[in-house]
Scaffold this active site. Structure first.
Site, PDB file in Angstrom:
ATOM      1  N   HIS A  60       0.796  -1.224   0.000  1.00 16.39           N
ATOM      2  CA  HIS A  60       0.000   0.000   0.000  1.00 16.39           C
ATOM      3  C   HIS A  60       0.829   1.276   0.000  1.00 16.39           C
ATOM      4  O   HIS A  60       0.267   2.359   0.174  1.00 16.39           O
ATOM      5  CB  HIS A  60      -0.916   0.049   1.222  1.00 16.39           C
ATOM      6  CG  HIS A  60      -2.017  -0.955   1.200  1.00 16.39           C
ATOM      7  ND1 HIS A  60      -3.256  -0.685   0.672  1.00 16.39           N
ATOM      8  CD2 HIS A  60      -2.060  -2.228   1.635  1.00 16.39           C
ATOM      9  CE1 HIS A  60      -4.034  -1.751   0.808  1.00 16.39           C
ATOM     10  NE2 HIS A  60      -3.325  -2.709   1.381  1.00 16.39           N
ATOM     11  N   LYS A  98     -14.398   8.910  -3.497  1.00 17.27           N
ATOM     12  CA  LYS A  98     -15.613   9.273  -2.756  1.00 17.27           C
ATOM     13  C   LYS A  98     -16.127  10.647  -3.189  1.00 17.27           C
ATOM     14  O   LYS A  98     -17.336  10.859  -3.331  1.00 17.27           O
ATOM     15  CB  LYS A  98     -15.336   9.267  -1.241  1.00 17.27           C
ATOM     16  CG  LYS A  98     -14.981   7.885  -0.711  1.00 17.27           C
ATOM     17  CD  LYS A  98     -14.391   7.929   0.697  1.00 17.27           C
ATOM     18  CE  LYS A  98     -13.664   6.611   0.985  1.00 17.27           C
ATOM     19  NZ  LYS A  98     -12.802   6.687   2.185  1.00 17.27           N
ATOM     20  N   THR A 104      -8.262   7.066  -1.865  1.00 14.61           N
ATOM     21  CA  THR A 104      -9.631   6.567  -2.014  1.00 14.61           C
ATOM     22  C   THR A 104     -10.625   7.699  -1.785  1.00 14.61           C
ATOM     23  O   THR A 104     -11.744   7.657  -2.295  1.00 14.61           O
ATOM     24  CB  THR A 104      -9.919   5.418  -1.021  1.00 14.61           C
ATOM     25  OG1 THR A 104      -9.391   5.785   0.259  1.00 14.61           O
ATOM     26  CG2 THR A 104      -9.281   4.124  -1.474  1.00 14.61           C
ATOM     27  N   LYS A 153       1.242  14.799   0.902  1.00 17.35           N
ATOM     28  CA  LYS A 153      -0.122  15.105   0.456  1.00 17.35           C
ATOM     29  C   LYS A 153      -0.300  16.617   0.200  1.00 17.35           C
ATOM     30  O   LYS A 153      -1.284  17.044  -0.384  1.00 17.35           O
ATOM     31  CB  LYS A 153      -1.133  14.619   1.485  1.00 17.35           C
ATOM     32  CG  LYS A 153      -1.129  13.092   1.663  1.00 17.35           C
ATOM     33  CD  LYS A 153      -2.126  12.641   2.710  1.00 17.35           C
ATOM     34  CE  LYS A 153      -2.035  11.170   3.070  1.00 17.35           C
ATOM     35  NZ  LYS A 153      -2.749  10.276   2.129  1.00 17.35           N
ATOM     36  N   LYS A 163      -7.937  14.326   4.577  1.00 20.28           N
ATOM     37  CA  LYS A 163      -7.062  13.146   4.516  1.00 20.28           C
ATOM     38  C   LYS A 163      -6.033  13.314   5.619  1.00 20.28           C
ATOM     39  O   LYS A 163      -5.966  14.380   6.228  1.00 20.28           O
ATOM     40  CB  LYS A 163      -6.370  13.027   3.155  1.00 20.28           C
ATOM     41  CG  LYS A 163      -5.728  14.338   2.684  1.00 20.28           C
ATOM     42  CD  LYS A 163      -5.088  14.217   1.321  1.00 20.28           C
ATOM     43  CE  LYS A 163      -6.059  14.226   0.174  1.00 20.28           C
ATOM     44  NZ  LYS A 163      -6.033  13.027  -0.652  1.00 20.28           N
ATOM     45  N   ARG A 164      -5.224  12.265   5.897  1.00 24.15           N
ATOM     46  CA  ARG A 164      -4.162  12.442   6.883  1.00 24.15           C
ATOM     47  C   ARG A 164      -3.277  13.627   6.474  1.00 24.15           C
ATOM     48  O   ARG A 164      -3.100  13.904   5.281  1.00 24.15           O
ATOM     49  CB  ARG A 164      -3.327  11.164   6.980  1.00 24.15           C
ATOM     50  CG  ARG A 164      -4.021  10.054   7.729  1.00 24.15           C
ATOM     51  CD  ARG A 164      -4.264  10.420   9.176  1.00 24.15           C
ATOM     52  NE  ARG A 164      -3.035  10.425   9.919  1.00 24.15           N
ATOM     53  CZ  ARG A 164      -2.680   9.518  10.815  1.00 24.15           C
ATOM     54  NH1 ARG A 164      -3.503   8.520  11.104  1.00 24.15           N
ATOM     55  NH2 ARG A 164      -1.528   9.598  11.460  1.00 24.15           N
TER      56      ARG A 164
HETATM   57  C1  GLS Z   1      -2.332   3.767   2.008  1.00 25.51           C
HETATM   58  C2  GLS Z   1      -1.977   4.728   0.869  1.00 25.51           C
HETATM   59  O1  GLS Z   1      -1.226   5.792   1.367  1.00 25.51           O
HETATM   60  C3  GLS Z   1      -3.209   5.231   0.102  1.00 25.51           C
HETATM   61  O2  GLS Z   1      -2.779   5.924  -1.041  1.00 25.51           O
HETATM   62  C4  GLS Z   1      -4.082   4.064  -0.323  1.00 25.51           C
HETATM   63  O3  GLS Z   1      -5.247   4.527  -0.942  1.00 25.51           O
HETATM   64  C5  GLS Z   1      -4.435   3.237   0.902  1.00 25.51           C
HETATM   65  C6  GLS Z   1      -5.262   2.013   0.555  1.00 25.51           C
HETATM   66  O4  GLS Z   1      -4.625   1.262  -0.426  1.00 25.51           O
HETATM   67  O5  GLS Z   1      -3.244   2.769   1.545  1.00 25.51           O
HETATM   68  N1  GLS Z   1      -1.151   3.151   2.501  1.00 25.51           N
HETATM   69  C7  GLS Z   1      -1.009   3.349   3.832  1.00 25.51           C
HETATM   70  O6  GLS Z   1      -0.105   2.899   4.537  1.00 25.51           O
HETATM   71  N2  GLS Z   1      -1.996   4.111   4.287  1.00 25.51           N
HETATM   72  C8  GLS Z   1      -2.830   4.414   3.258  1.00 25.51           C
HETATM   73  O7  GLS Z   1      -3.840   5.069   3.347  1.00 25.51           O
END
Ligand code: GLS
Length: 831
Positions: free
Chosen positions: A373, A676, A672, A570, A564-565
């Site tokens: 991920h 949304k 994601t 980001k 988002k975080r």
């Molecule tokens: C993450 C990625 O940073 C995101 O881009 C991704 O959408 C998500 C789900 O696949 O996984 N990886 C991570 O460690 N946290 C995330 O949100």
């Protein structure tokens, strides 16, 4: 807690009050639960009592379907997906369960007849914050889709007593407080004290030869805990399938340590119990290197061993030999957090089931598949060898053996390339030595996937390149998706109704049907209704913003949203550079004709991530100055929503006009939130990163605001000696913005507060904000121009929704089922 057994509606049509779906059955069930579970009657019931009475009413109906599901699976003995994830962010359950069961309306009416407002009960629910962000939320979307697609599946994880911290904003700063989500109890879960497993840690191993002359290993642990199952039913949409989320809670192996107790050490015995429980006590925030390493590795081992032992228990009931374990179960590793499972399954097969190495390895390698991920190096887990040795001595032995056999293979394949073996090794030999969990996951899995096309491509070219060269056939892409049930139907009921009216039912579980909207994109009457839906969600969000922040925002302004975080990659601070640019333009010319905008931020920073916390401070500091400036006259508003969550997201996504997906290209694996927003008719301003690339392809380049360097250009720029100063000096607006921050203007004259941020931008700027600034601003100017033309804007918005079908998690899960798990739907009939 015993509930009475009066399950038939007195004098009614025979409908059980435990399972009936009519308004009357639900009304009686609610009163029954209020009385017999909560011990209350309507006149004295608190909001909590009413919420729980309704939750139990819904849960009874879930359990009915659950039992039917278990019966069906017992008979069919289907191949089953096990999803191993250290994080889940399912969001509040009430609304979704009502929706998925199709009893929203009768429930609303039943409560109305008692003078209770359903929305207030739904709003009361506290969500389980058992995850950091996208990864945990993806796991929850997958559960929803697995159940909806009627796939036999269990999701295993940890039932943290404290989830992700609660974020308060005090004086513009993030302050963390504990998330005591279980304080009032959790009506959705079912404890299974009889389903529990031993978890060993520490100690040493003993190698010996048994009577038959066979080599055996015994692990003599230093301590043994227990993991106890706590189950939550997960219902699919419009089907009877209820799958299981099974989370493990740590307990002492015996409730009290009787030895210590007998010696008179009562307090020692209790303490031991308390210590055991700490394993599942708290979720660790990510992006916080080093903290709690030991406990985190323990958590991973803890939930992995309980889950694998649980699968083996189920496997025994099928009567199949253990050598066929991988035919019954396919186990997905959600990132490297559960990667220890590769060694643990080997241990169980070798030491408990006495399989020989080759057979055990065959079973293991056909059981696991691994999803990566992230490409960020700091997130690729590595454990120091001494730590590993002290907690999991047997696992380390097994890992060494896996590695030595693997490296023999590598040397045979590449006899003249000794560096390659070093690069591929599970053990990072640079001192201090480490275990690389991603390597263990790759070697122990039959499939490896990334989460968007670009990400999967970059995995093959960068972090997993050597593995790709070794086993190209293992590599796949599975672009993420999100569930349209929660993120469209439930959170945007107005849009849901309009879609039902226009397209009929069916799109909720076959999102490609949204294509039918294209025919209406230019219809003025339809456009008008589309705008009304958006307008209504914008007003609703304005109400929430007022409640949460005390700020009034204007629904006619353009809602420009980034939730988002908080992380440098980001680039929330790039968004800020734009806001300050607009502010400067107004200050220079207060009569400027400008599209009024409301900038909405939300998201948590890891508690130990100083730069992210400073970005939160700057957002709030800019808000403070801009919101009250008379020259601005309300044309710009900046809001930071505290404690962003799934629940809050349900207010935010439907209300957005613009969705900011502005990460440095190559850094966001997928994203994601981007999906949304787009599903709810927001237009994206974004870089060619993660799933943005595919969203843009599908919705059409003309319906997407693209800017910035692509991933190749980013690597080239950085490799060729990037000099942020040059950009600063060449662009007057940029210079003004940076100078204003540096001057202390946003810190009541304190020049030092934001200095670290300014210094980083001017000296390193590792995320290339300055390189992308000019293009970003120009693109934002195009956004404003487009917003001035409501017909054009609405058409773009409709086309985004019409073409977003691919990004349903149903599509993603169908691909996993077909290409990786090889599983089929097993429909469930209600008993
Ligand atoms: C993450 C990625 O940073 C995101 O881009 C991704 O959408 C998500 C789900 O696949 O996984 N990886 C991570 O460690 N946290 C995330 O949100």
């Amino acid at each position: 807690m015993t509930k009475h057994n009066n399950t038939t509606k007195p004098g009614g049509n025979g409908e059980s009050i435990r399972t009936g779906m009519s308004e009357e059955a639900i009304r009686l069930a609610f009163l029954d639960n209020l009385f017999y579970v909560q011990g209350r009657f309507l006149e004295v019931a608190s909001l909590d009592d009413k919420y729980k009475a309704l939750a139990y009413t819904v849960r009874d109906r879930l359990l009915h379907r659950w039992v039917s599901t278990i019966r069906t699976y017992q008979q069919a003995n289907p191949r089953t997906v096990c999803y191993l994830s250290a994080e889940y962010l399912p969001g509040p359950f009430m609304g979704l369960n009502l929706l998925n069961m199709g009893i929203e309306e009768p429930t609303r009416k039943a409560l109305q007849s008692l003078g209770i407002d359903l929305e207030s009960l739904i709003a009361y629910e506290q969500e389980p914050g058992l995850g950091n962000g996208g990864l945990g939320r993806l796991a929850a979307c997958f559960m929803d889709s697995l159940a909806t697609l009627q796939i036999p599946a269990t999701s295993y994880g940890i039932r943290y007593e404290f989830g992700i911290f609660q974020q308060d904003i005090r004086n513009g700063e993030q302050v963390e407080t504990t998330d005591n989500w279980l304080h009032y109890g959790n009506p959705w879960e079912v404890r299974r004290p009889q389903i529990s497993y031993d978890v060993k840690i520490g100690g040493h191993t003993e190698h010996y030869t048994n009577e038959q002359g066979l080599h055996r290993v015994r692990w003599v642990p230093h301590e043994t805990f227990r993991g106890v199952a706590i189950d939550t039913p997960i219902l699919g949409h419009d089907v009877n399938t209820v799958n299981l989320m099974r989370l493990w809670r740590a307990e002492a192996a015996e409730a009290l340590d009787f030895h210590a107790f007998n010696e008179g050490d009562y307090y020692g015995a209790v303490l031991r119990e308390v210590r055991s429980e700490t394993i599942s006590k708290v979720l660790y925030p990510n992006d916080a290197p080093e903290i709690g390493k030991r406990l985190r590795l323990l958590q991973q081992h803890f939930f992995v061993t309980c889950s694998l032992q649980d699968m083996m228990r189920v496997h025994r009931t099928t009567g199949m030999p253990i050598e066929r374990f991988h035919e019954k179960f396919t186990v997905q590793l959600n990132d490297t957090h559960p990667a220890i499972a590769v060694a643990e399954l080997m241990r169980l097969l070798l030491d408990n089931h006495h399989l020989d190495w080759d057979t055990a390895w065959h079973v293991t390698r056909h059981t696991f598949a691994y999803t990566n991920h992230t490409l960020l190096p700091e997130a690729l887990e590595k454990w120091p060898i001494p730590l590993f040795q002290s907690l999991l001595p047997r696992h380390l032995e097994i890992i060494y053996e896996i590695n030595s056999r693997f490296l023999d293979e590598v040397r045979q394949r590449y006899p003249f390339d000794p560096d390659r073996a070093q690069r591929l090794s599970i053990i990072d030999e640079t001192l201090p030595r480490h275990v690389r969990m991603a390597h263990l996951a790759c070697i122990g899995s039959f499939a490896i996937n990334g989460v968007a096309e670009l990400h999967s491509q970059l995995l093959k070219e960068t972090v997993l390149r050597d593995f790709y060269e070794l086993w190209p056939e293992k590599f796949q892409n599975k672009t993420n998706g999100v569930t349209p049930r929660r993120f469209m139907l439930l959170s945007n009921p107005g849009l849901g109704s309009l879609l039902n009216e226009t397209l009929g039912h069916g799109w909720e579980t076959d999102l490609e049907q949204l294509r039918g909207l294209e025919a209406h994109a230019d219809d003025p009457a339809f456009q008008e209704r589309w705008r009304q839906v958006k307008r209504q969600r914008k007003e609703a969000l304005a109400g929430e913003v007022h409640k949460l922040c005390g700020i009034d925002i204007t629904p006619t302004s353009l809602y420009d949203v980034q939730v988002k975080r908080i992380h440098e990659y980001k680039r929330q601070h790039l968004n800020l550079l734009h806001i300050i640019t607009l502010y400067n333009r107004i200050k220079r010319n207060p009569a400027l004709d400008i599209v009024p905008r409301t900038f909405i931020f939300g998201g948590k920073s890891a508690p130990g991530y100083a730069m992210a916390k400073l970005i939160i401070r700057l957002i709030n500091a800019v808000a403070e100055m801009v919101n009250r400036d008379r020259d601005v006259a309300g044309r710009l508003k900046v809001v930071f929503l505290p404690n962003f969550s799934v629940k809050l997201g349900q207010w935010v996504y439907p209300a957005a006009d613009i969705s900011q997906q502005i990460s440095t290209a190559g850094k966001e694996a997928s994203g994601t939130g981007n999906m949304k927003f787009s599903m709810n008719g927001a237009l994206t301003i974004g870089t060619l990163d993660g799933a943005n690339v595919e969203i843009r392809e599908d919705v059409g380049a003309e319906n997407f605001f693209l800017f910035g360097l692509d991933a190749d250009a980013v690597s080239h720029t950085l490799a060729n000696g990037y000099r942020p100063w040059d950009y600063y000096n060449a662009n007057q607006e940029l210079k003004d913005v940076i100078d204003l921050i540096a001057s202390g203007f946003f810190a009541h004259g304190d020049r030092s507060l934001f200095q670290p941020l300014v210094d980083h931008l001017l000296q390193h700027d590792s995320y290339l904000l300055l390189a992308d600034y000019a293009d970003y601003i120009a693109c934002q100017d195009q956004v404003s121009a487009a917003y001035r033309d409501p017909q054009r804007w609405t058409r773009m918005s409709i086309l985004n929704v019409a073409r977003i079908g691919k990004f349903s998690s149903d599509r993603t899960i169908a691909e996993y089922c077909r290409d990786i798990w090889k599983v089929q739907p097993v429909p469930v009939k209600l008993d």
